[in-house]
Design an enzyme around this catalytic site. Structure first.
Site, PDB file in Angstrom:
ATOM      1  N   ASP A 185     -46.140  -3.834   1.726  1.00 51.85           N
ATOM      2  CA  ASP A 185     -46.834  -2.879   0.481  1.00 51.85           C
ATOM      3  C   ASP A 185     -48.275  -2.225   1.255  1.00 51.85           C
ATOM      4  O   ASP A 185     -48.836  -3.271   1.424  1.00 51.85           O
ATOM      5  CB  ASP A 185     -47.030  -3.455  -0.667  1.00 51.85           C
ATOM      6  CG  ASP A 185     -45.667  -3.922  -1.164  1.00 51.85           C
ATOM      7  OD1 ASP A 185     -44.714  -3.030  -1.661  1.00 51.85           O
ATOM      8  OD2 ASP A 185     -45.355  -5.213  -1.562  1.00 51.85           O
ATOM      9  N   ASP A 231     -46.437  -5.833   7.603  1.00 51.37           N
ATOM     10  CA  ASP A 231     -46.595  -6.103   6.133  1.00 51.37           C
ATOM     11  C   ASP A 231     -45.821  -5.023   5.331  1.00 51.37           C
ATOM     12  O   ASP A 231     -45.523  -3.918   6.072  1.00 51.37           O
ATOM     13  CB  ASP A 231     -48.103  -6.200   5.542  1.00 51.37           C
ATOM     14  CG  ASP A 231     -48.275  -6.364   4.025  1.00 51.37           C
ATOM     15  OD1 ASP A 231     -47.324  -7.052   3.394  1.00 51.37           O
ATOM     16  OD2 ASP A 231     -48.961  -5.806   3.457  1.00 51.37           O
TER      17      ASP A 231
END
Length: 350
Positions: A115, A113
């Site tokens: 953020d 991922d």
């Protein structure tokens, strides 16, 4: 009574092997038809890793009458398929055993991922950029730290703003027509992305500890690396390019934003990544920081390691395969590529 064998002479270059006498006797037991499929990878935990020989021991399930245990350093990076058929009337001979080995790298892809995983961007990056956008457009809206933490439960910036305005009321400057509102939200998000990218280009937000190290380990071993995010593709590309550098960036594939119609916790983005990279989801390990990201990874059939971020430290990660506060660099390293690979072992023992 269980029998076990160590260092059975097995090679990955051929589908045949010559069992020793001990192994032969272990198989000469009446039992029902049983099929085993095993894959082994290098172990990395302190309790299951032999730094000298890297020799794992795997026990496979069978019926209550007998079981077969295999242990050999030659199994590393290989898949072992064992089929055997016997009856209580006819003791088993080696003609009843079919063993096929094929060399394979268990960990095919490492998916991150963005953020909260690559960079802890939410509180002092995305939130600030949203607020600057609202201020520039004179919307009279401000998202404080706690409110933004709640909004993060919604995947995607455009979706986040839409849900917020639907609940609290749309600004006076917003159009009333539904289609026009979509365009309005898109324009706000475009400006927000530009403001966020400016922060990244100035390198005001650093990479989280251990990120570069783990990516380098994966690329060195030929493991495919990708970033899978609900954030805008330009913003994610900026993070990868400016913070990881162009040499790494050219080897990392990005799946972000509207590349899929449904955002996390829907597994679509991880399913797309596996399909595009040409790997089986079960050979992928995902690094996430949130419950919605964890749900997406698990729904895609992947292993998932959680590295908690500032907004997700108190979330429930019961379904995660491992949970850490960060990846970490030596001497504060929490895990490495070998640990990621070790998570894949158990799913191949049946």
């Amino acid at each position: 009574m269980k029998k076990s064998v160590t260092k059975a002479p097995l090679t990955t270059s051929s589908s045949r092997f010559t069992p020793n006498k001990k192994f032969h006797r272990a198989l000469l037991k009446p039992m029902a038809s049983t099929t085993f499929s095993l894959s082994l990878s290098t172990l990395a935990s302190s309790t299951a890793y032999n730094s000298g020989n890297h020799i794992p021991t795997i026990s496979c399930k069978s019926n209550e009458k007998s079981s077969l245990c295999l242990s050999s350093s030659s199994f590393l990076g290989s898949r072992l398929n064992v089929s055997r058929r016997t009856s209580s009337a006819n003791p088993m001979s080696m003609r009843n055993v079919r063993i096929a080995c094929s060399a394979s790298v268990l960990l095919s892809a490492l998916l991150f991922d963005c953020d909260g995983v690559l960079v802890d961007t939410e509180k002092d990056g995305h939130r600030i950029s949203f607020n600057d956008t609202f201020k520039e457009k004179e919307l009279g809206v401000t998202w404080d730290v706690d409110l933004y933490g709640e909004l993060l439960k919604i995947g995607g910036g455009k979706e986040r703003m839409t849900a917020y305005f639907n609940k609290t009321g749309w600004p006076e400057k917003a159009p009333s027509d539904e289609e026009e509102r979509k365009q309005f939200i898109a324009s706000l998000h475009k400006l927000k992305t530009e403001l966020f990218m400016a922060l990244i280009e100035k390198k005001l937000l650093p990479l989280r500890p251990g990120v570069a190290k783990l990516i380098d380990q994966a690329l060195e071993k030929g493991v495919k690396v990708a970033v899978c995010s609900t954030s805008n593709e330009k913003a994610v590309t900026a993070i990868v390019s400016f913070l990881l550098g162009p040499e790494r960036a050219e080897k990392i594939q990005i799946f972000a934003g509207d590349v899929v119609p449904r955002k996390k916790p829907d597994p679509a983005i991880y399913t797309l990544a596996a399909s595009t990279l040409g790997v089986d989801p079960s050979s992928c390990v995902v690094v996430e920081d949130s419950t919605i990201g964890l749900a997406a990874a698990k729904a895609a059939g992947m292993k998932c390691i959680v590295t908690k971020s500032s907004y997700t430290a108190e979330e429930d990660f019961l379904n995660a395969d491992a949970v850490f506060d960060c990846i970490g660099d030596p001497p504060e390293e929490r895990f490495d590529l070998a640990f990621c690979g070790s998570l894949l072992q158990k799913q191949y023992v049946s």
